[in-house]
Design a protein around this motif. Structure first.
Motif, short mmCIF file in Angstrom:
data_model
loop_
_atom_site.label_atom_id
_atom_site.label_comp_id
_atom_site.label_asym_id
_atom_site.label_seq_id
_atom_site.Cartn_x
_atom_site.Cartn_y
_atom_site.Cartn_z
N HIS A 60 0.84 -1.19 0.00
CA HIS A 60 0.00 0.00 0.00
C HIS A 60 0.88 1.25 0.00
N LYS A 61 0.38 2.33 -0.56
CA LYS A 61 1.19 3.54 -0.71
C LYS A 61 1.56 4.18 0.62
N ASN A 62 0.78 3.89 1.66
CA ASN A 62 1.07 4.48 2.97
C ASN A 62 2.02 3.61 3.79
N GLU A 63 2.52 2.51 3.23
CA GLU A 63 3.43 1.62 3.94
C GLU A 63 4.88 1.96 3.58
N THR A 108 12.14 10.17 2.07
CA THR A 108 11.08 11.15 1.84
C THR A 108 9.80 10.66 2.50
N GLN A 109 9.32 11.43 3.44
CA GLN A 109 8.06 11.08 4.11
C GLN A 109 6.88 11.17 3.14
N ASP A 110 6.98 12.04 2.15
CA ASP A 110 5.87 12.19 1.20
C ASP A 110 5.58 10.90 0.45
N TYR A 111 6.61 10.09 0.25
CA TYR A 111 6.45 8.85 -0.51
C TYR A 111 6.72 7.61 0.35
N LYS A 112 6.85 7.82 1.64
CA LYS A 112 7.07 6.73 2.60
C LYS A 112 8.25 5.84 2.18
N ILE A 113 9.34 6.51 1.84
CA ILE A 113 10.58 5.83 1.48
C ILE A 113 11.68 6.30 2.42
#
Length: 658
Positions: A60-63, A108-113
């Motif tokens: 999921h994108k938020n993971e 980057t917190q924006d992309y959870k990386i």
């Protein structure tokens, strides 16, 4: 290569192909730019795209995902704007590190990386911390972290897997087994048949996956991730793949047998999947051309943006201001109710009140739960706050510091207790290379306090008596606190926990039960960078901290004719130079006393600062008094000889007579 597409529709299949093709085409362009000198270095993931893309699409994108050098597909599949990636690789300001770090060393917190650091192991423990936050917040999210087969030889790998298993953390440990750790082949890295076999030793589930088969990667990871969300647990995943280019481009591949290169070239994940889609009538020639043209257009347009961006103009103020996250200190003033307590009680009370104030604050350390810690500072905390927030840890300092970093990334404060300050050596790397540098590198704070029971005078020998603050005062990005009194300890600990930056909080064991003071019962804070002037006088300035403050007080009490300013520094980073300079300019003489050995200790820096800023006011050389240049001995008579306490009075009087 066999593709079992199961229930995947044509749109999904083409998307898997396009997502693999994009990092491949970017890499091919980057290799050209590398030869042209337009980027400085490149770590190629050609041949491994299926792993990055398959794992990312399955999540999921938020993971959170914690990738490595060869995981460009993670970044592109999360749709990070390419011009920012290109700017990152060119050291431009719009990259993710403002030119302060290179390649994929960013997050980057924006992309959870959350990107790696060059020390491969720490990100594994950081993933534990992020996953722990998911459990604590009941978010049912999976964290994926990557490493290579070479990285599994590091102690951090084993610590992180053990912690994840013991705590049932929802982490997918993704090992890209690509044949070589730089030039070292797998048979020189480990002696088991498969890396996945190691999972049994940690009571952990594992899977071996064909890392070049995008369908196998995507479908298996999708199923495993969904299972973990329902039943949180760690899983070790070994992806069998191969590195078709050098560790980085300069190293080449001459050490790889040609027949091995030829065999794996036939298993190219992009070419094989493209052929399969065409054979099945899922991808037409026109669609292939269209997809490639679209990606090429995106690459070129974003390269133009990055190339046209001006080079960074160095600004010293900007550099210095980004070492720490801004912290607006809030002064909490207690009511008049006080109670006489020992230093150890003040620390325990301060910690307890911070746990009450910050309702998600987590404490981690060896034996701190039911046992209450070896010094009993957290006794009763489990009953008050529960085992989720008061966590016994395995004996693995590195992984726990890293987990604290992961908690911070996920928005949770933590306090880590080193059982003894000496043991921080086992977690030194993540302290000085991860916690200290993250905000400067990519604007991610490390909201972590590390409590450091330290110091001699208790006949504990070389491994339980060090006062090692100088290891950290010289590391930009860390704050270092060292109280000498109960009042200061309680207030400064509260501030340390409020501060979003990493703080090393030193607690002298010899003072735990020997020093008493009236301390406010309620919660309160004290500011960092403000020394305490304990005595005033015109003859000389004495500068000390920790137990050395009490040695200086004893000496002055035994010599009432000496009129001295006695400065208790309280915090060493930040350092209250204003109070030091004002005092020295008044007295004209200065002596710095500390318990650590002399060479390389903070007394040397304070002495140099005084010489640079107060030279014309001095009537005598600045003196330093410190302990012997040996490890700390065990026998009491040897320890007494070692400690600086016995030398101070003579040196003080000599300086006054100069």
């Amino acid at each position: 290569m066999d593709y079992h597409i199961k229930d995947l529709d044509n749109k999904q299949l083409v998307q898997l192909y396009a997502n693999m093709l994009k990092p491949r085409m970017i890499e091919e362009k980057m290799l050209i730019l590398l030869r042209q000198g337009k980027i400085s270095k490149w770590f190629s993931g050609i041949g491994q795209e299926a792993i990055s893309v398959g794992v990312t699409m399955a999540m999921h994108k938020n993971e959170y995902i914690l990738p490595m050098h060869r995981n460009l597909g993670v970044f592109t599949t999360r749709n990070i704007p390419l011009h920012r990636l290109f700017a990152q690789w060119q050291g431009k300001a719009s990259g993710f590190t403002k030119g302060r770090d290179r390649s994929f060393h960013f997050g980057t917190q924006d992309y959870k990386i959350v990107g790696m650091i060059s020390h491969l192991g720490p990100q594994l423990g950081v993933a534990d911390g992020i996953a722990l936050a998911s459990n604590l917040k009941n978010k049912n999210e999976v964290t994926a972290v990557f490493t290579g087969e070479g990285g599994t030889s590091e102690g951090d790998f084993h610590e992180a897997l053990n912690v994840a298993s013991v705590w049932k953390l929802p982490v997918m440990f993704c090992v890209e087994n690509n044949g070589y750790g730089l030039s070292t082949p797998t048979n020189e890295q480990y002696n088991c048949k498969n890396i996945a076999d190691r999972a049994a030793g940690y009571g952990m589930e594992s899977h071996i996956i064909d890392g070049n088969n995008i369908i196998e990667v995507y479908t298996k990871i999708k199923d495993i991730a969904e299972s973990i969300r329902k039943a949180p647990r760690p899983v070790l995943l070994e992806f069998k793949t191969f590195r078709m280019r050098g560790h980085e481009e300069a190293s080449g591949t001459k050490y790889v047998p040609q027949e091995l290169m030829d065999a794996w070239a036939k298993k190219d994940p992009v070419i094989n999947f493209q052929s399969f889609l065409k054979e099945e009538g899922i991808l037409t020639e026109a669609e292939e051309v269209s997809i490639k043209a679209k990606i090429l257009k995106e690459i070129n347009e974003n390269l133009d943006i990055a190339f046209n961006e001006a080079d960074i103009i160095p600004n010293e103020s900007d550099e210095l201001s980004d070492v720490y996250q801004d912290f607006d200190y809030e002064d909490f003033i207690p009511n008049v109710k006080i109670k006489e307590v020992r230093l150890i009680d003040a620390i325990s009370d301060g910690l307890k009140q911070s746990m009450q104030r910050h309702n998600d604050l987590v404490i981690m350390g060896q034996d701190i739960a039911e046992y209450g810690g070896v010094f009993k500072i957290t006794e009763g905390f489990v009953e008050a706050f529960g085992k989720d927030r008061v966590r016994n840890t395995p004996i693995c300092e590195s992984a726990i510091v890293e987990a604290a970093m992961g908690l911070s990334i996920a928005g949770i404060k933590s306090v880590v207790e080193m059982q003894f300050a000496d043991f921080v050596t086992s977690g030194f790397n993540p302290v000085v290379n991860y916690l200290a540098k993250s905000h400067y590198r990519w604007n991610q704070n490390a909201d972590v306090v590390i409590r450091m029971p330290c110091g001699g005078g208790v006949a504990a020998g070389p491994f339980h008596s060090q006062t090692n603050e100088a290891w950290f005062t010289k590391t930009p990005g860390l704050k270092v606190v060292y109280p000498a009194f109960p009042y200061d300890a309680k207030g400064l600990l509260a501030t340390a926990i409020n501060d979003p930056n990493p703080v090393l909080f030193f607690e002298h064991k010899g003072l735990y039960r020997s020093i008493r003071q009236d301390v406010p019962v309620d919660y309160y804070t004290l500011p960092f960078g403000k020394a305490s002037l304990l005595k005033t006088g015109e003859d000389i300035t004495i500068i000390a901290y920790g137990a050395a403050v009490h040695w200086a007080l004893e000496t002055l009490n035994n010599n009432p004719s000496i009129n001295a300013d006695l400065i208790d520094l309280r915090t060493l980073q930040p350092l209250d130079t204003e109070t030091i300079y004002a005092s020295v300019k008044k007295t004209g003489r200065a002596i710095v006393l500390h318990e650590d050995s002399l060479f390389g200790g903070i007394a040397s820096d304070i002495s140099a600062l005084i010489m640079e800023h107060c030279f014309e006011y001095l009537d005598a050389p600045v003196k330093r008094v410190a302990s012997m240049e040996t490890p700390i001995p065990f026998a009491s008579q040897l320890e007494e000889q070692y400690l600086a306490k016995g030398k101070f009075e003579t040196t003080l009087k000599d300086l006054l007579a100069y």
